[in-house]
Design an enzyme around this catalytic site. Structure first.
Site, mmCIF file in Angstrom:
data_model
loop_
_atom_site.group_PDB
_atom_site.id
_atom_site.type_symbol
_atom_site.label_atom_id
_atom_site.label_comp_id
_atom_site.label_asym_id
_atom_site.label_seq_id
_atom_site.Cartn_x
_atom_site.Cartn_y
_atom_site.Cartn_z
ATOM 1 C CE LYS A 12 -45.438 -22.330 -34.402
ATOM 2 N NZ LYS A 12 -45.091 -23.595 -33.745
ATOM 3 C CE LYS A 29 -47.098 -20.752 -31.231
ATOM 4 N NZ LYS A 29 -46.446 -22.007 -31.218
#
Ligand code: PBG
Length: 325
Positions: free
Chosen positions: A197, A251
């Protein structure tokens, strides 16, 4: 004239032919809808920076989940907006906290017919807006935070989550959560780790959606990844797999297709990709000014994410794509 590669053109001749030879197929089975539920409101509130997406009441959330189910969408991920925020984010593990109540509502309404994922983080619940508790020196205290994550996982599991999805990027979070779940007899609850992320500029609309402002103009660069790094993402994924993750996530999605492709080579776990709020908002904004055809770009981006190697996609486009497929 005969070119050796005329074959490539020949197979594009008709829609039927293109359909036959398509390497990548986007299906409603691949989609998970992120949904927001807010404590203490009487009717849903539209989120200005995420057109078409709302903060739900408990009741409207259940209606939305039922509607998504009727469209064939296999899962949802829930985010809560509590009335009270505090330094620890204690509403995140309150059995009467908004996400716990919403999980129970959805489970009662839908049974096992839909996968219920709970985002596991405290930034929506803390008054300072960080994903972890802040120590005396002003930095996020990793180890104190993962103990809290364990408690949240137990509360979410008790409320009916099939999957908990830690998004805080603390070291050791997956192991701490696995241990806490097992200790409470939730061996069957899975962990979808937000492994790779990035500290992205694309989360802005999401922070509006959950009413989060990071205190003192801060950012998350000490715990989320630096976008200059690719190999580091693979180290994060390996670590999460070792700690017991059942699925991993990359992400945001479209600027990180290379990471998805590399991840595919090093893990056999299912790979999720999060097409985040900013990615969605950019499509909507450009389409609203007639700069692009939003429907085409939406399909193009989601298909590219699958082509890169993702097994499923968390996206605010879920409902509209499910309606169109
Ligand atoms: C953290 C979290 C964030 C998102 C999902 N979980 C925000 C952040 O890390 O700042 C962003 C998702 C999106 O932008 O759609 N709880």
């Amino acid at each position: 004239m005969s070119f050796p590669n005329r074959r490539l053109r020949r197979l594009r001749k008709s829609q039927a032919l293109r359909r036959l030879v398509a390497e990548t197929r986007l299906s409603v089975d691949d989609l998970v809808a992120p949904l927001f539920v807010r404590e203490g409101i009487d009717s849903p509130i539209p989120i200005p920076s995420l057109s078409g997406i709302q903060q739900h009441t408990r009741q409207s959330l259940v209606e939305e989940v039922k509607h998504l189910h009727s469209l064939g969408v296999p899962g949802v991920i829930l985010f809560g907006i509590p009335k009270q925020k505090d330094p620890q984010g204690s509403e995140a593990w309150n059995p009467e906290g908004i996400v716990q109540l919403a999980l129970q509502d959805c489970r009662d309404a839908i049974g096992q017919d839909m996968v219920l994922i709970a985002d596991l983080c405290i930034d929506e619940y803390t008054d300072h807006g960080h994903c972890g508790v802040v120590g005396e020196d002003g930095s996020v205290d990793n180890d104190q935070t993962i103990t809290i994550y364990g408690k949240i996982a137990q509360a979410q599991a008790r409320a009916g989550a099939d999957i908990v999805a830690p998004s805080g990027m603390m070291d050791g979070q997956v192991r701490a959560i696995r241990d806490a779940l097992d200790a409470d007899n939730f061996q069957e609850v899975a962990i979808l780790a937000y492994s790779a992320k990035y500290a992205s500029g694309l989360y802005g609309p999401f922070r509006d959606a959950v009413d989060v402002t990071i205190a003192d103009g801060g950012d998350r660069k000490t715990y989320q990844q630096d976008w200059r790094n690719g190999r580091e993402a693979l180290a994060e994924i390996r670590a999460d797999e070792e700690e017991g993750a059942d699925m991993i996530m990359v992400k945001p999605a479209t600027p990180y297709l290379d990471i998805i492709t590399e991840a595919r080579k090093i893990t056999d776990l299912p790979i999720a990709a999060y097409h985040v709020s900013g990615e969605y908002a950019m499509i909507k904004a450009a389409a609203s000014q007639n700069l692009i055809d939003g429907d085409t770009v939406a399909l193009e981006q989601l298909t590219a994410i699958k082509r890169a190697g993702a097994d499923f996609i968390l996206t605010y486009l879920t409902k509209e794509i499910a309606e169109s497929l």
